[in-house]
Design an enzyme around this catalytic site. Structure first.
Site, PDB file in Angstrom:
ATOM      1  N   LYS A 193    -101.022 -62.134 -18.557  1.00  0.00           N
ATOM      2  CA  LYS A 193    -101.794 -63.042 -19.420  1.00  0.00           C
ATOM      3  C   LYS A 193    -101.489 -62.733 -20.871  1.00  0.00           C
ATOM      4  O   LYS A 193    -101.835 -61.657 -21.365  1.00  0.00           O
ATOM      5  CB  LYS A 193    -103.298 -62.893 -19.191  1.00  0.00           C
ATOM      6  CG  LYS A 193    -104.112 -63.984 -19.911  1.00  0.00           C
ATOM      7  CD  LYS A 193    -105.570 -63.633 -20.068  1.00  0.00           C
ATOM      8  CE  LYS A 193    -105.855 -62.915 -21.366  1.00  0.00           C
ATOM      9  NZ  LYS A 193    -105.643 -63.773 -22.573  1.00  0.00           N
ATOM     10  N   GLU A 269    -103.865 -49.220 -23.655  1.00  0.00           N
ATOM     11  CA  GLU A 269    -103.419 -48.854 -25.015  1.00  0.00           C
ATOM     12  C   GLU A 269    -104.357 -49.577 -25.965  1.00  0.00           C
ATOM     13  O   GLU A 269    -104.299 -50.797 -26.104  1.00  0.00           O
ATOM     14  CB  GLU A 269    -101.955 -49.257 -25.224  1.00  0.00           C
ATOM     15  CG  GLU A 269    -101.296 -48.559 -26.401  1.00  0.00           C
ATOM     16  CD  GLU A 269    -101.372 -49.361 -27.679  1.00  0.00           C
ATOM     17  OE1 GLU A 269    -102.292 -49.077 -28.485  1.00  0.00           O
ATOM     18  OE2 GLU A 269    -100.554 -50.261 -27.878  1.00  0.00           O
ATOM     19  N   CYS A 303    -102.319 -51.433 -34.108  1.00  0.00           N
ATOM     20  CA  CYS A 303    -103.274 -50.438 -33.618  1.00  0.00           C
ATOM     21  C   CYS A 303    -103.019 -49.065 -34.232  1.00  0.00           C
ATOM     22  O   CYS A 303    -103.931 -48.246 -34.330  1.00  0.00           O
ATOM     23  CB  CYS A 303    -103.221 -50.360 -32.104  1.00  0.00           C
ATOM     24  SG  CYS A 303    -101.559 -50.164 -31.437  1.00  0.00           S
ATOM     25  N   GLU A 400    -112.152 -49.818 -36.677  1.00  0.00           N
ATOM     26  CA  GLU A 400    -110.838 -50.457 -36.802  1.00  0.00           C
ATOM     27  C   GLU A 400    -111.006 -51.855 -37.383  1.00  0.00           C
ATOM     28  O   GLU A 400    -111.667 -52.711 -36.798  1.00  0.00           O
ATOM     29  CB  GLU A 400    -110.160 -50.534 -35.438  1.00  0.00           C
ATOM     30  CG  GLU A 400    -108.757 -51.097 -35.500  1.00  0.00           C
ATOM     31  CD  GLU A 400    -108.067 -51.120 -34.148  1.00  0.00           C
ATOM     32  OE1 GLU A 400    -106.873 -50.777 -34.074  1.00  0.00           O
ATOM     33  OE2 GLU A 400    -108.734 -51.477 -33.149  1.00  0.00           O
TER      34      GLU A 400
END
Length: 500
Positions: A193, A269, A303, A400
């Site tokens: 996906k 991850e 990231c 983040e």
């Protein structure tokens, strides 16, 4: 019947045409979704819809899983030797290389990254990754264990089976290659996906996968939303593993769904809040250049972005002045302009999220040293932003942001910065700048991060593992280590004459 997307690129940096089916790719064919609904794909440079793609549902997940299992039992898995898998992956890498400019243009169109970066990094790295795992496909093997002369004991590293893979929007093609390469090299079948924001390169890749000659059902692509298709993949009883790259919040949901269903294997991850440590003995000009790359690369949507920039007090003022000058020099503009460094954020949702964090920094008392505002009147552009005068409890220091927003923090000595750098729930990456290699390595070893860069940042290679400590993930991408995510070890013991 699924529609066809045709687009003419007529830009200063790239001119060309693309045309491909926008359906789901299941069992080697493009099809409409079961509900015949579609998803709008938006150009973040303008905020306008460029095309529509088919929307998958949980029913389509079931259909794709059935096709994948059939392929695994008949034409792929243990039915296709490593040499055959290697040949097909090498052919795919070749086709990607032949269509590299087209793939880079599609990345720039629906993601907003500059065409230059998409060519120089994303597509090049993706091709290298597929080619790297083509080299591994015929080298997957077990071991023989010595027991006694009347027994033969050995292990087999077998493919897990049907794996679900959910990839993010920040590096669409690159993350596709990181997932696809090791999974196919080891003989697994895939239900993938892509992000609903950036599906175009993944859909175009289906045609290349088909042209390369992969058997129907080996690779299946379902464009859809996380709460429908992502949830169905994570909780499916006939999917044997799920691999995900994205936020820690969603990673928790996937882990929960995997546990509540068939206890499927997972690789995650996840997010980061990476420290970039600059000691007073660093090469200041180089540290400034790397720090800018660390936080502003890919518009801060990485990231591993070096979003917490720790600078030793003796050089803090000089660093800040040079870093400010460097940041001002970075051009924010159209992804297809020759000299653009930073394009728009990927979506209105992400734009708003970043602006909310900027407002939070202001509200909590931090100083907007530079930027902190919109760039232009069209699209989702944000000016590169520097915050100073922060405290450890601020959201912009702890959470983040995933945007072009960095905080520059003063520290006094080695112990001080290691304490501050490790004061986070994340542990994906870190960087250290010092011309004293002993000091640099000692610091790198003490940082709680899966990757530590010394005198550089954001350096990734297909043969070097990447992944996080703490809440930044489980398992490793890239290198030989990634192969372990996609194999199950079977022990076989043979009696050669021992009589009971």
């Amino acid at each position: 019947m699924a529609s066809v997307f045709t687009h003419e690129f007529n830009t200063p940096i790239y001119k060309g045409k693309t045309s491909f089916n926008t359906g789901l790719y299941i069992n080697g064919k493009f099809v409409e979704g079961s509900d015949k609904t579609t998803i709008d794909v938006v150009n973040p440079a303008t905020g306008k819809v460029v095309t529509k793609v088919a929307e998958a549902t949980s029913k389509d997940v079931d259909i794709a899983v059935a096709a994948a299992h059939k392929a695994f039992e008949t034409t792929w898995g243990l039915n296709m030797g490593g040499a055959g898998r290697s040949r097909l992956l090498a052919k795919l890498a070749q086709l990607m290389e032949e269509h590299q400019q087209e793939l880079a243009a599609l990345e720039a169109l629906d993601n907003g990254k500059t065409f230059t970066w998409a060519m120089d990094l994303d597509t090049t790295f993706a091709i290298d990754t597929i080619r790297y795992y083509a080299g591994w496909a015929d080298k997957i093997h077990g071991q023989v264990q010595e027991t006694d002369e009347k027994k033969l004991s050995y292990t087999r590293h077998e493919p897990i089976g049907v794996v679900g893979q959910i990839i993010p929007w920040n590096f669409p093609l690159l993350m596709m290659s990181w997932k696809l390469g090791p999974a196919l090299a080891t003989g697994n079948c895939i239900i993938m996906k892509p992000s609903e924001f950036t599906p175009l390169t993944a859909i175009r890749m289906c045609e290349l996968i088909h042209e390369a000659g992969f058997p129907p059902g080996t690779f299946n692509l379902l464009t859809g939303y996380g709460h429908t298709v992502g949830a169905a993949i994570s909780g499916h009883m006939k999917i044997d593993k799920v691999a995900f790259t994205g936020s820690t919040l969603v990673g928790r949901k996937i882990m929960e769904a995997a546990a509540k269903s068939n206890l499927k294997d997972i690789t995650l991850e996840l997010g980061g809040k990476s420290p970039n440590i600059i000691f007073d003995d660093a090469d200041l000009d180089q540290a400034v250049n790397w720090a800018a790359h660390g936080i502003y690369w890919n518009h801060g949507q990485a990231c591993c972005a070096g979003s917490r920039i720790f600078v030793q007090s003796g050089i803090y003022d000089d660093f800040l002045a040079k870093f400010t000058e460097k940041t001002r020099s970075l051009k924010v503009g159209d992804p297809f302009d020759v000299d653009s460094y930073q394009g728009p954020q990927v979506s209105k949702i992400q734009y708003d999220r970043i602006m909310d964090y900027i407002q939070s920094g202001k509200d909590q008392g931090a100083t907007v040293h530079l930027g902190g505002d919109r760039n232009g009147t069209e699209g989702f552009y944000i000016n590169p932003t520097i915050f100073t005068d922060t405290t450890p409890d601020m959201k912009i220091v702890q959470e983040e942001i995933f945007g072009p927003v960095g905080v520059v923090i003063k520290f006094e000595d080695d112990e001080d910065v290691i304490r501050q750098a490790n004061d986070t729930v994340f542990g994906l990456a870190a960087a250290v700048f010092s011309q004293n290699i002993n000091r640099a390595l000692n610091t790198a070893h003490r940082l709680k991060a899966g990757t530590a860069w010394v005198n550089c940042v954001n350096q990734l290679h297909s043969n070097v593992p990447f992944g996080g400590f703490k809440q930044s993930g489980i398992g490793r991408e890239l290198g030989e280590y990634a192969l372990h995510n996609y194999t199950a070890i079977k022990s076989v013991q043979v009696n050669l004459g021992h009589i009971m």
